[in-house]
Structures are given as C-alpha cells and as structure tokens.
Design a protein around this motif. Structure first.
Motif, short mmCIF file in Angstrom:
data_model
loop_
_atom_site.label_atom_id
_atom_site.label_comp_id
_atom_site.label_asym_id
_atom_site.label_seq_id
_atom_site.Cartn_x
_atom_site.Cartn_y
_atom_site.Cartn_z
N ASN A 1 -3.96 -1.18 -4.88
CA ASN A 1 -5.61 -1.60 -5.12
C ASN A 1 -5.99 -3.10 -4.85
O ASN A 1 -7.00 -3.27 -4.52
CB ASN A 1 -6.17 -1.07 -6.57
N GLU A 2 -5.16 -3.83 -5.27
CA GLU A 2 -5.38 -5.31 -5.28
C GLU A 2 -5.51 -5.75 -4.10
O GLU A 2 -6.28 -6.45 -3.51
CB GLU A 2 -4.24 -5.88 -6.30
N HIS A 3 -4.59 -5.53 -3.13
CA HIS A 3 -4.35 -5.86 -1.93
C HIS A 3 -4.85 -4.96 -0.62
O HIS A 3 -5.01 -5.26 0.53
CB HIS A 3 -2.76 -6.45 -1.28
N GLY A 4 -5.40 -3.82 -1.04
CA GLY A 4 -5.82 -2.94 -0.23
C GLY A 4 -4.71 -2.21 0.93
O GLY A 4 -5.16 -2.08 2.09
N GLU A 5 -3.50 -2.53 0.68
CA GLU A 5 -2.52 -2.14 1.35
C GLU A 5 -1.91 -0.77 0.92
O GLU A 5 -1.71 -0.35 -0.28
CB GLU A 5 -1.45 -3.06 1.57
N THR A 6 -1.54 0.01 1.89
CA THR A 6 -0.71 1.29 1.53
C THR A 6 0.64 1.34 2.40
O THR A 6 0.53 1.05 3.57
CB THR A 6 -1.44 2.51 1.97
N ASP A 7 1.71 1.45 1.71
CA ASP A 7 3.03 1.57 2.24
C ASP A 7 3.30 2.73 3.04
O ASP A 7 2.71 3.86 2.64
CB ASP A 7 4.20 1.26 1.35
N LYS A 8 4.06 2.94 4.03
CA LYS A 8 4.47 3.99 4.48
C LYS A 8 4.99 4.94 3.56
O LYS A 8 5.91 4.49 2.88
CB LYS A 8 5.39 3.85 5.78
#
Length: 198
Positions: free
Chosen positions: A17-24
């Motif tokens: 949520n902090e970096h707005g990234e989602t891992d595969k």
C-alpha cells in the motif's frame, strides 16, 4: 504442509500500500495428509507391532517422517534396540504409508498388569522440511488376559509319570482344569482324570 484445509494449488500475492506495487503471484502447492490408528488387542509374552497410518501422500512418493512417543510421553529412539524396532514404511500406489513400532517381548512384559496402554505417533513431511508436524495420534493397545481356566490347566495340573490301563493320569485342582488338560495335552487312548477332594 499439515493443515485442516484441502490439498490443492493456491496463489500467493503481495501488495504494498505504501509503494503502490504488487508482486507477481506465486503458485503455492498445499498438500494435506491424515494420520490415523486403530486400537489393537495384544498379549504381553511376545513382540507386538503397533501401526500408524499416514494417508493422502503422493502415490509411491517420499515417505513422511514418523515420530513415536511411549506411555510416558518420551520420544522412542531408533537406538533403543533393546525395547523397540522402528519401521518407517514406504508409500504405496494409493498414497498410504504404514509406519510400525515393534515393541520387544521384555518391554511388553512391563504392561502385563495393565488393561491397556497408549503410545502416540505424529508425522512430518520429509519432502517439505519446513512444514510442521501433525498433532499426535493415540495408538491404543488393549491387553488380552489369559482365561483363568487356561491358567489353571497350564500351571496347576500335574502329569504323573507312568500309565494307567495304557493311558495317562492327570491330577488337577478342579474338574474343569482337568478337562482343559485333557483337551490340550491328551494323546493317549485311555485317560484317567483324578480330582482331589475340594
């Protein structure tokens, strides 16, 4: 993995949520096996074998690691060959592994005055070493007692050397015991059963 869930394939997805990234997403295989045991009737004058059944393993695959605990909740060691023999077992084509604990005769003799005793077994995946072990399952052994008639016939009856009318004389403490001895040991054509006064 030991779990109350079902065997299957799951997806692991981590989102920040902090970096707005989602891992595969990563595929995770969940394998669940069951550990069971059936009570067994035993005698205490010979070696006895207790069995722990592990099911739903990969057919003909890697056996689970099975841990046994004795009646004092102490882990049974493979080095204790005086009292035990551990047989881990293999996985058959149905995905079932039968792990056996052989309790030697001298150890069995220590349970002679008990009606039953309980060992425990637990299984852990050897294929996935990070998986937790299963909870311990009770493996119950019910001790069979010798019939009193058999005990009397075997210990109180005395065979007197010699023959009477071509047969054998048995002296017993009671008529019932004498009948038992007749059935179990008599090979003569003529048998005389002598019962002392009660």
């Amino acid at each position: 993995v030991v779990s109350t869930q079902s065997t299957g394939t799951y997806k692991c997805l981590i989102t920040s949520n902090e970096h707005g990234e989602t891992d595969k997403p990563t595929t995770v295989n969940l394998k669940v096996f069951t550990v069971t045991s059936t009570p067994k009737s035993v005698t205490t004058d010979v070696d006895q074998t207790l069995t722990c059944s592990i099911k739903e393993l990969d057919a003909s695959g890697t056996p689970a690691t099975v841990i046994w605990k004795d009646t004092q909740d102490v882990e049974v060691q493979s080095s204790d060959t005086t009292n035990y023999e551990l047989k881990p077992g293999t996985v058959n084509s149905d995905g079932t592994q039968l792990s056996e604990l052989v309790i030697k005769k001298d150890k069995m003799a220590t349970f002679a005055d008990q009606d039953s005793f309980t060992y425990k077994c637990s299984a852990k995946s050897a294929q996935y070493s990070d998986s937790p072990a299963s909870t311990y399952v009770d493996v119950v052994a019910n001790v069979e007692k010798k019939d009193k008639e058999e005990e009397d016939g075997g210990s109180n009856a005395a065979v007197i050397a010699g023959a009477v009318a071509g047969g054998v004389v048995f002296v017993a403490a009671a008529g019932v015991a004498a009948v038992f001895v007749y059935k179990k040991f008599c090979l003569a054509t003529t048998v005389a059963v002598v019962t002392p006064p009660v």
